[in-house]
Motif scaffolding. Structure first.
Motif, PDB file in Angstrom:
ATOM      1  N   UNK A 253      56.513  70.312  -9.246  1.00 18.03           N
ATOM      2  CA  UNK A 253      55.085  70.352  -8.931  1.00 18.03           C
ATOM      3  C   UNK A 253      54.881  71.929  -9.395  1.00 18.03           C
ATOM      4  N   UNK A 254      53.556  71.998  -9.974  1.00 15.83           N
ATOM      5  CA  UNK A 254      52.986  73.559 -10.408  1.00 15.83           C
ATOM      6  C   UNK A 254      54.173  73.995 -11.385  1.00 15.83           C
ATOM      7  N   UNK A 255      54.724  73.273 -12.390  1.00 11.29           N
ATOM      8  CA  UNK A 255      55.550  73.863 -13.222  1.00 11.29           C
ATOM      9  C   UNK A 255      57.216  74.319 -12.682  1.00 11.29           C
ATOM     10  N   UNK A 256      57.364  73.730 -11.623  1.00 13.56           N
ATOM     11  CA  UNK A 256      58.568  74.242 -10.831  1.00 13.56           C
ATOM     12  C   UNK A 256      59.568  72.833 -10.439  1.00 13.56           C
ATOM     13  N   UNK A 257      60.719  72.661 -10.696  1.00 14.64           N
ATOM     14  CA  UNK A 257      61.494  71.436 -10.620  1.00 14.64           C
ATOM     15  C   UNK A 257      61.328  71.445  -9.001  1.00 14.64           C
TER      16      UNK A 257
END
Length: 135
Positions: free
Chosen positions: A93-97
């Motif tokens: 989510x939000x560009x994070x794994x």
């Protein structure tokens, strides 16, 4: 090895997602059920039956696996022989794994589903990379 095009498609699809993915794998072995009937024993001995028992699980980033033989090689070093590997993807989510806690929970849930014979939503592959339809 067999054509591993389905597995390559899985890797490509995970890599193409807008959010970072982790691929989840549960390796299982075919076993005879407790107190098998003669028919169950015959099917198992012919390679067409049995129950699936989870052996080990792992998560990988899509870019960490070149192909199915790479996964097989790692699995051979890590654990006992297996009959089938189930695969699923977990989105970040939000560009994070996904974080470690989410990954561990997802692997536990996936392992329990395999143990209970619930395979919907998972891709399944045999040891040579062949896509399996289990159900």
């Amino acid at each position: 090895m067999n054509d591993n095009s389905h597995f390559r498609q899985l890797l490509a699809a995970a890599a193409a997602q807008s959010e970072p993915q982790r691929l989840l794998f549960v390796f299982a072995v075919a076993e005879l059920p407790d107190r098998p009937t003669p028919e169950q024993r015959e099917r198992f001995e012919s390679g067409r039956g049995g129950t699936l028992a989870p052996l080990m699980c792992v998560d990988k980033a899509p870019q960490d696996l070149a192909d199915f033989p790479a996964l097989v090689s790692e699995a051979e070093r890590a654990g006992p022989p297996w009959s089938v590997v189930f695969a699923a993807s977990l989105s970040g989510q939000a560009g994070r794994p996904p974080d470690k806690a989410r990954i561990e929970l997802a692997l536990e849930t996936m392992t329990a589903a395999v143990r209970d014979g619930r395979f919907d939503g998972f891709a399944a592959y045999g040891p040579q990379g062949e896509f399996l339809e289990i159900g």
